[in-house]
Design an enzyme around this catalytic site. Structure first.
Site, short mmCIF file in Angstrom:
data_model
loop_
_atom_site.label_atom_id
_atom_site.label_comp_id
_atom_site.label_asym_id
_atom_site.label_seq_id
_atom_site.Cartn_x
_atom_site.Cartn_y
_atom_site.Cartn_z
N GLY A 1 -7.52 6.19 -5.82
CA GLY A 1 -8.96 6.81 -5.50
C GLY A 1 -10.01 6.21 -6.36
N GLY B 1 -9.84 2.39 -7.45
CA GLY B 1 -8.52 1.94 -7.54
C GLY B 1 -7.71 2.29 -6.21
N GLY C 1 -15.82 3.17 -10.70
CA GLY C 1 -14.69 2.36 -10.25
C GLY C 1 -13.77 2.65 -9.03
N VAL D 1 -13.47 6.56 -8.88
CA VAL D 1 -13.80 7.04 -10.10
C VAL D 1 -15.32 7.42 -10.19
CG1 VAL D 1 -13.41 7.20 -12.59
CG2 VAL D 1 -11.81 5.99 -11.24
N ASP E 1 1.34 -0.55 -13.50
CA ASP E 1 0.42 -1.13 -12.99
C ASP E 1 -0.50 -1.71 -14.09
OD1 ASP E 1 -1.24 -2.53 -11.04
OD2 ASP E 1 -2.14 -0.67 -10.40
N LYS F 1 -11.66 11.32 -11.52
CA LYS F 1 -11.24 10.66 -10.55
C LYS F 1 -10.68 11.35 -9.31
CE LYS F 1 -8.18 7.09 -11.01
NZ LYS F 1 -7.38 6.06 -11.70
#
Ligand SMILES: *[C@@H]1O[C@H](CO)[C@@H](O)[C@H](O)[C@H]1NC(C)=O
Ligand SMILES: *[C@@H]1O[C@H](CO)[C@@H](O)[C@H](O)[C@H]1NC(C)=O
Ligand SMILES: *[C@@H]1O[C@H](CO)[C@@H](O)[C@H](O)[C@H]1NC(C)=O
Ligand SMILES: *[C@@H]1O[C@H](CO)[C@@H](O)[C@H](O)[C@H]1NC(C)=O
Length: 789
Positions: free
Chosen positions: A520, A517, A515, A522, A631, A536
């Site tokens: 940063g 985001g 992932g 993941v 968020d 992360k």
């Protein structure tokens, strides 16, 4: 079946019988466990009980409380700053005579640190004293009376080495900033023990300690409240309960607002009456409420902080940080001047001792020429008293204050900047007044209504500040030092600090990215113990290591089924990493917006809606610290193998806080489309901003449409007319059925649930944040349908 039921009853019977009675003693080798409510100690006549008491969500403290008070009034707690979890924690009296409190991981959280070769038993005495008795000698090898928390019980001695420490805020049990203890000159004092300053605020000794009725000459340093309600201290402090006499159960408690109160239990109602408090001590004299330069006044009997004209607040979320001049002070004599503040006193920090019959001019000059002097007090009673000050703190103003304060300022600083007064008073306070406060019950009949108001008022003060801001200020202020001194909270919850090499190995040198985001990337990782985790790697953190650790520990403290668990972190040089539980099915957006995967059914979507709401509600309302997410979007809602949602990425706003920005007025974070209108209007952001984003997610769940698809098509100026507008129009024109994601199988369509999802969503996305429901209300609304179904 019946046989089985009978069997169960038979089995439970002894347990149920004991649940109402409690146990008289704890023998060697046995324990009290947190999960069994029936396991507690009770004193011979039943006045006190001792056992595990819930102090927060999934947090327990081993406590002693009054059995017959309406709300269990805690008088002592073993682990006030180190609560244990609701599973498997226990208090055990070991065979070696040591009584230890262990948590779910078997770690020792607290112990009496005693040792005995002979037989030992733990008894809870009728006085409320928990003791370890050596059965051979009948001596106490340990007693809780030697280690008070915030309360002194009748017959309990307050001595040289004991201190009462207030709780940090109402409703918590964590250690706070106010102390009652004997100082080095043998006088029993109330002391504000803040992060920067520490000072005595009672007795008020402007005329010397003798004028306050105390003496420094008796060095035995002992104080005790007797069974009749008389308090006697070796410094000659003496007072009596207003209901003096044998009978009422009493306690002397240093409350969270810094005021010492004697309470008597009204056995008929279970509530406490105030039977004494220091008459000379007002809320505004309690220190630490308003910081440097700030002035405490009473507004509708509530203590309120203000900055003088020409000064502004240092921290909009925290009055204890005080005020600063709007323009820098210079040491250029020609430019210096004083600003007069009528009927104002700044307590303490005198540069010189008492001076009588000084003319105002001389007093002024002595301060003007002394660079250490920040201002002076001049008495208004004609005695010509002058008090130059090295610190202007503990300011207060009442109509009968017999002095004016003169604050050193530069003449260029014409007081054009308006004073930021009265920020503590806020309409939200009213909500808090309804919070029934047992301590104040019946107090107006005793003429203490005034105090009750202040009491509740200052509670309001603290709570209101918490309300709109990121973090509870009380917590913020102390978190760093405490987290460092007591890394144990971290330990107690299995939260771990990893080394960079360890994580580098676990992620196979950051090979498998799962992932990406705003904060940063993941990576999937396998730890040495075989656990699969998500690591992360944070980018752009400005915080130092210590602060980072402190903040991260708080996030690590949060435990909820619908929140992604933080297992640990790493901070080494510039590397900052977080280690999370690995959630199998990835994020909601992948399942919701892509064609490849089998579409989610309505039942599953509903479950995701409920679970997400529960997670957010926990963050907003039940955590000890207020955490806004900021968020909320499908990318941050992860699904486990049962498709139970887990909210990820909460607390990030805290880690990435913008140091140069005012707290509470934050720069825009989050994602277009999910942002509440108030972000754009630079208004204060509170939990309702998350509610808005959640509402958008609900609309996406129902329609299967992604809000970002609308954004690209729609012009910037109607940023908020996107998906919401489309849905409402379409429902009006074509009916509810037309907005439902066509991929939801027909046979699954339960229109009641669709209706509920859409109606809750529309409540959440209202432009006026005050009209949006709280997350807990959302959970309630969604569960209504579930129950009916
Ligand atoms: C406990 O109860 C007994 C019998 O009612 C009474 O005599 C005794 O004074 C009580 N003890 C205390 C400490 O209240
Ligand atoms: C205070 O001193 C007494 C006597 O020396 C001791 O028994 C007790 O444990 C001490 N209490 C604390 C809190 O250190
Ligand atoms: C000091 O205080 C203790 C406790 O209040 C008292 O018993 C004792 O007599 C006092 N000593 C003197 C010299 O006054
Ligand atoms: C005050 O002084 C500091 C450092 O000397 C400076 O950074 C700041 O800009 C000054 N503020 C004003 C209002 O002059």
């Amino acid at each position: 079946m019946e046989f089985f039921g009978f069997f169960v009853l038979l089995f439970l019977a002894p347990v149920m019988a004991s649940s109402s009675t409690g146990m008289p003693r704890l023998k060697q080798g046995s324990s009290l466990t947190v999960d069994k409510e029936s396991e507690f100690l009770i004193s011979p006549n039943g006045t006190f009980s001792a056992g595990f008491l819930e102090v927060g969500t999934n947090a327990f403290g081993f406590s002693i409380w009054f059995t017959n008070s309406a709300e269990k009034t805690v008088v002592w707690m073993a682990n006030r700053d180190r609560p244990v979890s609701a599973k498997q924690s226990k208090m055990t009296l070991n065979r070696n005579g040591n009584m230890v409190l262990t948590d779910a991981y078997g770690l020792i959280v607290w112990s009496t640190d005693t040792f005995s070769t002979s037989n030992v038993e733990a008894h809870l005495l009728e006085t409320g004293n928990l003791v370890l008795i050596d059965q051979a000698t009948t001596h106490f090898i340990w007693e809780s009376f030697d280690f008070p928390t915030d309360t002194l019980l009748p017959l309990q001695h307050l001595v040289k080495n004991t201190t009462l420490v207030s709780v940090r805020s109402k409703g918590t049990h964590l250690s706070g900033v106010y102390n009652l203890k004997f100082d080095d000159s043998n006088v029993l004092d109330l002391i504000y023990n803040g992060p920067q300053l520490s000072s005595i605020y009672w007795p008020i000794v402007s005329n010397g300690v003798f004028a306050a009725g105390r003496t420094p000459y008796n060095s035995s340093r002992i104080a005790v409240l007797d069974e009749f309600g008389r308090f006697i201290s070796s410094d000659e402090l003496e007072f009596m309960a207003s209901d003096y006499g044998f009978g009422p159960k009493r306690r002397l408690t240093l409350d969270y607002d810094g005021i010492l109160r004697l309470y008597s239990l009204d056995e008929s109602t279970g509530f406490w009456d105030i039977s004494w408090l220091p008459g000379s001590l007002d809320s505004c004299h309690v220190q630490g409420l308003c910081g440097e330069y700030a002035i405490c006044t009473y507004k509708d009997l509530k203590p309120t902080c203000t900055c003088p004209d020409g000064f502004e607040r240092n921290d909009l979320s925290d009055w204890s940080k005080g005020c600063r001049p709007s323009v820098n002070l210079s040491n250029d004599h020609d430019k210096l001047d004083f600003m007069q503040l009528l009927n104002t006193n700044y307590y303490g920090y005198d540069l010189e001792t008492l001076k009588f019959t000084i003319s105002f001019e001389d007093c002024r000059n002595s301060c003007l020429t002394d660079t250490r002097c920040k201002g002076f007090l001049y008495a208004t009673d004609g005695q010509g008293m002058c008090f130059p000050k090295s610190q202007l703190v503990n300011g207060f103003r009442t109509p009968d204050t017999q002095s004016d304060a003169y604050v050193k300022v530069t003449t260029v600083s014409s007081p054009t900047v308006s004073a930021q007064a009265d920020e503590l008073i806020c309409s939200d306070t009213e909500i808090l007044l309804t919070n029934n406060d047992a301590k104040g019950e019946n107090s107006d009949k005793n003429g203490y209504m005034r105090y009750l108001r202040w009491f509740v008022g200052s509670f309001g003060v603290i709570e209101v500040i918490c309300f709109g801001f990121w973090w509870c200020f009380v917590f913020r202020k102390h978190v760093n030092e405490e987290m460092i001194n007591m890394g144990y909270i971290v330990l107690a919850l299995g939260f771990k600090r990893f080394t960079y090499t360890e994580l580098k190995r676990a992620t196979k040198n950051f090979k498998e990215e799962i992932g990406k985001g705003g904060f940063g990337s993941v990576y999937k990782a396998i730890l040495d113990d075989g656990r699969v985790v998500a690591v992360k790697r944070l980018e752009g953190i400005l915080q130092g290591n210590t602060e980072f650790w402190a903040e991260v520990s708080i996030i690590g403290n949060i435990n909820h089924r619908n929140l992604v668990k933080l297992w640990g972190f790493c901070t080494e040089k510039n590397h900052k990493l977080l280690v999370y539980e690995y959630v199998k099915n990835g994020s909601l957006d992948k399942l919701l917006f892509s064609d490849s995967s089998p579409a989610l059914g309505l039942e599953q979507r509903y479950k995701i809606a409920v679970g997400t709401a529960k997670g957010l509600s926990y963050l907003h309302e039940e955590c000890l610290e207020w955490v806004l997410h900021c968020d909320v979007k499908p990318q941050n809602i992860l699904l486990d193998d049962q498709l139970e949602p887990k909210v990820a990425d909460f607390g990030m706003s805290k880690l990435f806080k913008d140091v140069t920005h005012d707290v509470g007025f934050s720069r825009v974070r989050g994602t277009r489309g999910y942002l509440a209108p108030e972000w754009m209007m630079n208004m204060k952001i509170d939990a309702k901003a998350d509610v808005y984003s959640y509402g958008i997610v609900l609309l996406e769940l129902v329609s299967g449409k992604c809000v970002s698809d609308f954004l690209s098509a729609v012009a910037q100026d109607n940023e908020f007319d996107h998906l919401v507008q489309w849905m409402t129009n379409k429902i009006k024109q074509e009916g509810l059925k037309e907005v439902i994601d066509p991929r939801i199988p027909e046979n699954e369509l339960d229109m009641k649930k669709v209706e509920k999802l859409v109606s809750v969503a529309l409540l959440c996305v209202q432009e006026d944040r005050h009209s949006r429901p709280a997350m807990s209300k959302v959970v309630e609304l969604l569960l209504e349908t579930e129950e009916q179904a």
